[in-house]
Every structure is written in structure tokens, then in C-alpha cells.
Scaffold this motif. Structure first.
Motif, PDB file in Angstrom:
ATOM      1  N   ASP A 224       0.327   1.706  11.930  1.00  0.00           N
ATOM      2  CA  ASP A 224       1.093   1.404  10.730  1.00  0.00           C
ATOM      3  C   ASP A 224       2.373   2.261  10.787  1.00  0.00           C
ATOM      4  O   ASP A 224       2.420   3.263  11.509  1.00  0.00           O
TER       5      ASP A 224
ATOM      6  N   ASP B  73       4.873   3.157   7.694  1.00  0.00           N
ATOM      7  CA  ASP B  73       5.102   4.049   6.540  1.00  0.00           C
ATOM      8  C   ASP B  73       3.852   4.859   6.229  1.00  0.00           C
ATOM      9  O   ASP B  73       2.774   4.303   6.010  1.00  0.00           O
TER      10      ASP B  73
ATOM     11  N   GLN C 249       6.367   8.064   3.782  1.00  0.00           N
ATOM     12  CA  GLN C 249       6.440   6.917   2.886  1.00  0.00           C
ATOM     13  C   GLN C 249       7.282   7.265   1.676  1.00  0.00           C
ATOM     14  O   GLN C 249       7.105   8.327   1.072  1.00  0.00           O
TER      15      GLN C 249
ATOM     16  N   ASP D 236      -2.765   4.177   6.912  1.00  0.00           N
ATOM     17  CA  ASP D 236      -3.089   4.945   5.701  1.00  0.00           C
ATOM     18  C   ASP D 236      -3.394   4.047   4.510  1.00  0.00           C
ATOM     19  O   ASP D 236      -3.350   4.508   3.366  1.00  0.00           O
ATOM     20  N   SER D 237      -3.669   2.755   4.802  1.00  0.00           N
ATOM     21  CA  SER D 237      -4.001   1.817   3.726  1.00  0.00           C
ATOM     22  C   SER D 237      -5.284   1.067   4.051  1.00  0.00           C
ATOM     23  O   SER D 237      -5.618   0.864   5.228  1.00  0.00           O
TER      24      SER D 237
ATOM     25  N   ASP E 190      -4.698  -1.796   6.285  1.00  0.00           N
ATOM     26  CA  ASP E 190      -4.624  -1.464   7.722  1.00  0.00           C
ATOM     27  C   ASP E 190      -6.009  -1.508   8.348  1.00  0.00           C
ATOM     28  O   ASP E 190      -6.183  -1.982   9.477  1.00  0.00           O
TER      29      ASP E 190
HETATM   30 MG   LIG Z   1       1.223   2.853   5.382  1.00  0.00          MG
END
Ligand SMILES: [Mg+2]
Length: 179
Positions: free
Chosen positions: A11, A13, A19, A132-133, A136
Motif C-alpha cells: 500500500d 499512504d 498519510q 495499514d487498512s 489492504d
Molecule cells: Mg494506507
């Protein structure tokens, strides 16, 4: 040394760059590359045949940034990292809105399909997605990859994320120690 894996999907951001909360990186001056990424990427690179970035950029559809601005940021990012001998093979981005029903916004796997078209030898089962999501992690699982969740500074994550993450780390550097 462990056998080499295929592709590290990253990923953007919150993984490669800081971010912007409630905003989008519209130009190079707003791009702050994370120190832990710069430290970790050279350590990760030998373990993978290639590194590919997959990033949702709905700021384009919102009219906050243009395709040209996003592509300029990506060109700069690739050149900047190359000077540090960090080779990113390609960056794919989805310009569409959340809820648009497109096939490329993570967790849909359109960007993985694009990568497979460009690099037919990609072996998803021997690849890893780091992000980080939650989306993802779902993207990675939808492609049959291993998944690494980069948690927030406070270390918080929900059970849904935990269910889709093979590893949860507090920094990308921590992942380098697991290879
Ligand atoms: Mg991200």
C-alpha cells in the motif's frame, strides 16, 4: 536465508509515505516518505523478486487532485527511491470513488490483475500484501496472498482485521525481522 518470495505488494499512504489525514498527496511537497520504509525497503528487497505498489487514490474522482498530479508524485517517488537503490517495479493506482463499483479499488483485485498482465510470472500464493487498512488485507486475501497489517501507532486494530492478517506489526521494520 529463507527462499525468495515472489512479489511484495505495498500500500502507499501510511506505508511508504506519511498519510495526510483528511487530505490527499497532491504534489511532491506534500509527500513525506516514512523513515521506517527507507530503512526497511533495502532489507526487504532481497527477499522478493519484485515490489509493486497498489494504491487507492479516490482524490482523483473527487476532483481534489488530477491524474497528472498523482502520476508526477509517483514518478518522483520511483526516482527518489531508485537513487537509494530501492527498486519499485511498478505503481498501480485506482482513481475511482469508494462505492463506484469499479473493479480496481481495493479490496477488489483489479490492480492485481493489471500487475499480472504486466508481469505474467507473478505467483500470488507466494506473494505478500503489506498495508495499514482492512481493505489492504482483504485485497491480499482475495488474491490468495499472505498479508501483513501495519497497525496504527496506538496498536489498535479490530477483530475483522486480525482475521484477515497473517501478521500484525507495529512498523515495517518489524516485518524485516520476520523474514
Ligand atoms: Mg494506507
Amino acid at each position: 536465508m529463507q527462499t525468495q518470495k515472489d512479489t511484495l505488494f505495498l500500500d502507499r499512504d501510511g506505508v511508504i509515505n506519511v498519510q495526510l489525514i483528511g487530505d490527499y498527496v497532491k504534489n511532491v511537497s506534500e509527500l513525506e516518505i516514512r523513515e521506517d520504509f527507507l530503512l526497511s525497503a533495502p532489507l526487504l528487497r532481497p527477499f522478493f523478486r519484485r515490489m509493486i505498489v497498489v494504491t487507492n487514490q479516490q482524490g482523483i474522482a473527487k476532483g481534489i487532485c488530477s491524474v497528472e498530479e498523482v502520476e508526477n508524485v509517483h514518478s518522483f517517488l520511483l526516482q527518489f527511491l531508485l537513487k537509494k537503490e530501492i527498486i519499485i517495479d511498478k505503481i498501480y493506482y485506482c482513481p475511482h470513488l469508494n462505492g463506484s463499483g469499479c473493479a480496481c479499488r481495493k479490496p477488489e483485485i483489479g490492480m492485481a490483475r493489471q500487475a499480472k498482465a504486466d508481469f505474467p510470472e507473478i505467483d500470488f500464493e507466494n506473494s505478500v500484501m503489506i498495508g495499514d487498512s482492512y481493505t489492504d488485507m482483504l485485497f491480499g486475501k482475495n488474491c490468495g496472498m499472505g498479508t501483513v497489517f501495519l497497525s496504527n501507532p496506538d496498536g489498535s486494530f479490530c477483530p475483522e482485521i486480525k482475521a484477515q492478517s497473517d501478521y500484525i506489526v507495529s512498523s515495517i521494520y518489524q516485518y524485516t525481522k520476520m523474514l
